[in-house]
Design a protein around this motif. Structure first.
Motif, mmCIF file in Angstrom:
data_model
loop_
_atom_site.group_PDB
_atom_site.id
_atom_site.type_symbol
_atom_site.label_atom_id
_atom_site.label_comp_id
_atom_site.label_asym_id
_atom_site.label_seq_id
_atom_site.Cartn_x
_atom_site.Cartn_y
_atom_site.Cartn_z
ATOM 1 N N ARG A 106 0.832 -1.208 0.000
ATOM 2 C CA ARG A 106 0.000 0.000 0.000
ATOM 3 C C ARG A 106 0.860 1.248 0.000
ATOM 4 N NH1 ARG A 106 -1.797 4.334 1.765
ATOM 5 N NH2 ARG A 106 -0.398 4.407 3.556
ATOM 6 N N ARG A 107 1.869 1.258 0.856
ATOM 7 C CA ARG A 107 2.714 2.433 0.965
ATOM 8 C C ARG A 107 3.611 2.598 -0.266
ATOM 9 N NH1 ARG A 107 2.172 4.620 6.148
ATOM 10 N NH2 ARG A 107 3.838 6.097 5.627
ATOM 11 N N PRO A 141 4.407 -1.187 -12.061
ATOM 12 C CA PRO A 141 4.781 -2.227 -11.096
ATOM 13 C C PRO A 141 6.276 -2.303 -10.797
ATOM 14 C CG PRO A 141 3.097 -3.062 -12.576
ATOM 15 C CD PRO A 141 3.490 -1.711 -13.104
ATOM 16 N N ALA A 142 7.129 -2.058 -11.766
ATOM 17 C CA ALA A 142 8.574 -2.131 -11.506
ATOM 18 C C ALA A 142 9.000 -1.050 -10.517
ATOM 19 C CB ALA A 142 9.349 -1.990 -12.809
ATOM 20 N N GLU A 143 8.465 0.162 -10.700
ATOM 21 C CA GLU A 143 8.792 1.255 -9.782
ATOM 22 C C GLU A 143 8.187 1.004 -8.409
ATOM 23 O OE1 GLU A 143 9.658 2.519 -13.779
ATOM 24 O OE2 GLU A 143 7.871 1.582 -12.917
ATOM 25 N N ARG A 144 7.000 0.410 -8.376
ATOM 26 C CA ARG A 144 6.383 0.040 -7.088
ATOM 27 C C ARG A 144 7.280 -0.932 -6.332
ATOM 28 N NH1 ARG A 144 2.098 -3.865 -8.533
ATOM 29 N NH2 ARG A 144 3.976 -5.157 -8.667
ATOM 30 N N ASP A 145 7.740 -1.956 -7.018
ATOM 31 C CA ASP A 145 8.576 -2.972 -6.358
ATOM 32 C C ASP A 145 9.907 -2.385 -5.900
ATOM 33 O OD1 ASP A 145 6.511 -4.692 -6.875
ATOM 34 O OD2 ASP A 145 7.491 -5.685 -8.571
ATOM 35 N N ALA A 146 10.468 -1.459 -6.692
ATOM 36 C CA ALA A 146 11.713 -0.809 -6.291
ATOM 37 C C ALA A 146 11.502 0.061 -5.055
ATOM 38 C CB ALA A 146 12.261 0.027 -7.442
ATOM 39 N N ALA A 147 10.315 0.658 -4.930
ATOM 40 C CA ALA A 147 10.022 1.535 -3.796
ATOM 41 C C ALA A 147 9.923 0.765 -2.485
ATOM 42 C CB ALA A 147 8.727 2.298 -4.045
ATOM 43 N N LEU A 148 9.630 -0.521 -2.558
ATOM 44 C CA LEU A 148 9.479 -1.320 -1.340
ATOM 45 C C LEU A 148 10.735 -1.279 -0.469
ATOM 46 C CD1 LEU A 148 7.643 -4.475 -2.757
ATOM 47 C CD2 LEU A 148 6.714 -2.855 -1.081
ATOM 48 N N ALA A 149 11.878 -1.282 -1.105
ATOM 49 C CA ALA A 149 13.141 -1.329 -0.359
ATOM 50 C C ALA A 149 13.467 -0.009 0.322
ATOM 51 C CB ALA A 149 14.287 -1.702 -1.300
ATOM 52 N N GLN A 150 12.761 1.066 -0.058
ATOM 53 C CA GLN A 150 13.062 2.387 0.473
ATOM 54 C C GLN A 150 12.055 2.854 1.518
ATOM 55 O OE1 GLN A 150 13.466 5.030 -2.895
ATOM 56 N NE2 GLN A 150 14.582 3.498 -4.079
ATOM 57 N N LEU A 151 11.107 2.003 1.901
ATOM 58 C CA LEU A 151 10.053 2.408 2.829
ATOM 59 C C LEU A 151 10.592 2.567 4.242
ATOM 60 C CD1 LEU A 151 7.135 0.124 1.593
ATOM 61 C CD2 LEU A 151 7.452 2.572 1.140
ATOM 62 N N ASP A 152 9.981 3.483 4.976
ATOM 63 C CA ASP A 152 10.313 3.736 6.382
ATOM 64 C C ASP A 152 9.719 2.612 7.231
ATOM 65 O OD1 ASP A 152 10.268 4.618 9.059
ATOM 66 O OD2 ASP A 152 10.172 6.717 8.461
ATOM 67 N N VAL A 153 10.568 1.846 7.877
ATOM 68 C CA VAL A 153 10.093 0.703 8.667
ATOM 69 C C VAL A 153 9.179 1.153 9.797
ATOM 70 C CG1 VAL A 153 10.819 -1.181 10.185
ATOM 71 C CG2 VAL A 153 12.105 -0.705 8.091
ATOM 72 N N ALA A 154 9.522 2.269 10.438
ATOM 73 C CA ALA A 154 8.687 2.775 11.544
ATOM 74 C C ALA A 154 7.294 3.135 11.053
ATOM 75 C CB ALA A 154 9.355 3.987 12.198
ATOM 76 N N ALA A 155 7.195 3.727 9.858
ATOM 77 C CA ALA A 155 5.887 4.084 9.301
ATOM 78 C C ALA A 155 5.073 2.837 8.983
ATOM 79 C CB ALA A 155 6.073 4.937 8.056
#
Length: 280
Positions: A139-140, A159-173
């Motif tokens: 979702r994020r 979808p490729a950019e979505r999957d790449a964004a997963l690694a950059q998400l804020d764990v606390a958020a």
């Protein structure tokens, strides 16, 4: 202003004030209150104090900005124009750029079935599902890509950019959202297909019988397929089923507001979001 609209705006003010308080401490600066998060996560903002008897001044805004810089926080302010009409000129005189976002209220009798907008299924995230944590991250990630590529026009990011964004998400958020969904204060949804995965997402925040729909985003490659409207309608129906009496949102632009008109929302005011003007 008629009494019914004034009552709605008063309820929204109490909502806006309540949402940050379980994750932040407060500092008062004249007629403004600054919410300062305890620990990691999304940084909050300053807004007019509920109990203030005076209007925010340029000195108040200047003091808050100095404190935000000291704390390493974004110099962000939020308010409803109809409650504080003088603050717009004050914020601009302080050098802030102000987004005037349509503030919209759901008329429940006009809420359509989500399936009238798109044939892509929209799923409410379930804390009991084994894949719940991964769903929150999706979702994020969809929201990150969608908001990084603003507007309603189709684009290349998908979808490729979505999957790449997963690694950059804020764990606390991620952890905060999962906790809020599990205890009922938030609802999160995904629109997805088997072939493409998650294409659109959204969430809602609840305080008692008032809720704000926020973070509705679609991957640019999947835009103009009715997904934003379907996500919004799904959230609104879920909130109504849970007994939520007042449901509102802020649209990022007039073009985006037209999507929400189709879902049964009408404009009742203007939500102002201020930050330092870009240096050219």
């Amino acid at each position: 202003m008629d009494l019914a609209r004034a009552d709605v705006l008063d309820r929204l003010e109490r909502f806006y004030d309540a949402v940050p308080r379980d994750g932040a401490r407060t500092e008062d600066y004249g007629a403004l209150v600054l919410f300062v998060r305890d620990g990691d996560g999304w940084p909050f903002y300053a807004r007019p104090r509920l109990d203030a008897t005076e209007h925010p001044t340029l000195a108040d805004v200047t003091a808050v900005r100095a404190r935000q810089r000291e704390l390493g926080l974004p110099e962000a302010f939020e308010w409803v124009h109809e409650h504080q009409p003088d603050l717009l000129a004050v914020a601009r005189s302080a050098g802030l750029s102000v987004l005037e976002a349509p503030l919209m209220l759901l008329e429940p009798e006009r809420l359509p079935d989500p399936g009238t907008f798109s044939d892509v299924p929209v799923r409410v995230l379930d804390p009991g599902d084994p894949g719940f944590a991964a769903d929150i991250a999706l979702r994020r990630a969809v929201a990150a890509v969608g908001f990084a590529n603003g507007g309603t026009a189709r684009g290349d990011a998908g979808p490729a950019e979505r999957d790449a964004a997963l690694a950059q998400l804020d764990v606390a958020a991620l952890e905060e959202e999962a906790t809020r969904v599990a205890d009922g204060r938030r609802i999160s949804v995904l629109a997805e297909t088997l072939d493409e995965g998650a294409l659109a997402s959204g969430m809602a925040m609840r305080v008692d019988d008032v809720a704000e729909i926020a973070g509705v985003a679609t991957l640019p490659s999947a835009r103009q397929r009715g997904l934003g409207a379907a996500v919004t309608a799904t959230l609104a129906r879920e909130l109504r089923a849970a007994g939520t009496d007042l449901i509102f949102l802020s649209a990022g632009s007039e073009d985006i507001a037209r999507v929400y008109l189709r879902v049964g929302f009408r404009r009742i005011g203007t939500a102002c979001i201020a930050e330092p003007a870009a240096v050219i």
